[in-house]
Design an enzyme around this catalytic site. Sequence first.
Site, mmCIF file in Angstrom:
data_model
loop_
_atom_site.group_PDB
_atom_site.id
_atom_site.type_symbol
_atom_site.label_atom_id
_atom_site.label_comp_id
_atom_site.label_asym_id
_atom_site.label_seq_id
_atom_site.Cartn_x
_atom_site.Cartn_y
_atom_site.Cartn_z
ATOM 1 N N GLU A 1 -6.178 -74.888 82.011
ATOM 2 C CA GLU A 1 -7.320 -74.014 82.329
ATOM 3 C C GLU A 1 -7.134 -73.331 83.674
ATOM 4 O OE1 GLU A 1 -10.734 -76.425 79.802
ATOM 5 O OE2 GLU A 1 -10.369 -76.980 81.882
ATOM 6 N N GLY B 1 -13.800 -76.825 75.352
ATOM 7 C CA GLY B 1 -15.017 -77.625 75.462
ATOM 8 C C GLY B 1 -16.125 -77.125 74.562
ATOM 9 N N GLY C 1 -15.800 -73.244 80.430
ATOM 10 C CA GLY C 1 -16.909 -74.080 80.888
ATOM 11 C C GLY C 1 -16.554 -74.809 82.171
ATOM 12 N N ASP D 1 -17.709 -78.768 84.424
ATOM 13 C CA ASP D 1 -18.509 -80.003 84.439
ATOM 14 C C ASP D 1 -19.546 -79.981 85.548
ATOM 15 O OD1 ASP D 1 -17.027 -81.335 82.311
ATOM 16 O OD2 ASP D 1 -15.377 -81.236 83.734
ATOM 17 N N GLY E 1 -12.642 -82.402 79.446
ATOM 18 C CA GLY E 1 -11.875 -82.458 78.202
ATOM 19 C C GLY E 1 -10.391 -82.644 78.440
HETATM 20 C C1 5RP Z 1 -12.298 -79.138 79.647
HETATM 21 C C2 5RP Z 1 -13.247 -78.561 80.624
HETATM 22 C C3 5RP Z 1 -14.583 -78.129 80.099
HETATM 23 O O1 5RP Z 1 -14.719 -76.766 80.335
HETATM 24 C C4 5RP Z 1 -15.654 -78.909 80.793
HETATM 25 O O2 5RP Z 1 -15.401 -80.290 80.625
HETATM 26 C C5 5RP Z 1 -17.031 -78.559 80.239
HETATM 27 O O3 5RP Z 1 -17.111 -79.008 78.926
HETATM 28 P P1 5RP Z 1 -18.361 -78.694 77.995
HETATM 29 O O4 5RP Z 1 -18.398 -77.210 77.803
HETATM 30 O O5 5RP Z 1 -18.073 -79.455 76.737
HETATM 31 O O6 5RP Z 1 -19.604 -79.196 78.693
HETATM 32 O O7 5RP Z 1 -13.006 -78.424 81.791
HETATM 33 O O8 5RP Z 1 -11.141 -79.594 80.275
#
Ligand code: 5RP
Length: 226
Positions: free
Chosen positions: A113, A36, A92, A94, A107
């Site tokens: 993850e 991400g 990261g 959400d 993502g």
């Molecule tokens: C990807 C994830 C990311 O860590 C999550 O979506 C956060 O993304 P960003 O750092 O772009 O805000 O879980 O699968």
Amino acid sequence: MPTTTGDGRAIDEKRVAAEAAARLVENGMTVGLGTGSTVAFLLPALADRLLNIRCVATSPATEAQARALGLDVLPFDASAESLDHLDISIDGADQVAPDGWLIKGGGGAHTREKVVATAADQFVVIVSSEKMVEHLAAPVPLEILGYGARATLLEVPGAVLRPSTPRSPDGGLIADWYGEIDDPAKLATWFDSVAGVVGHGLFQPELVSEVIVGRGSSAESLPGRR
Ligand code: 5RP
């Protein structure tokens, strides 16, 4: 000069959190790299430290960026050269709820993850401050096995395939579940019980060692339950 409004503020806070997390990595460690835009700030900060570390990546995008920066990225599979355990994983999220539950998978990389976070002694979450929420809210990302996908979707009312999103690197279809999240543990148990749901984006508090929140130009560290 840091920006202070709207998306600019969130971007600065992601960088602040990512740079703080990069300082937690020590020479000789094995490191899980999330996916991400926040992790995209972690990778150069890590590479700049010129440590002797070995990494695994949770997505092709992370792998490509990490390799381009000179980080050593190893396989994470059944091969003889693969790592089977990690000292730390940094990723990261959400949404982060007050009770420590996370939603990940914006993502679409949540299955990998979670595997990487589970294999690590420490799982450090890096977020900008707007990711800290009072209550988790849909969507919850899912990864669905391609075989029987339409039947699996019927077993998970509220789940819809994410439009125009490629399959995961492991061949799964990415979907999002829409509904009320009153009890994340119960919802996670339900997703886990459905054959054909390969992974979901609810991460339990017991998986998380630390949440680093970028707030303005400072990084705040919140203990996890791990
Ligand atoms: C990807 C994830 C990311 O860590 C999550 O979506 C956060 O993304 P960003 O750092 O772009 O805000 O879980 O699968």
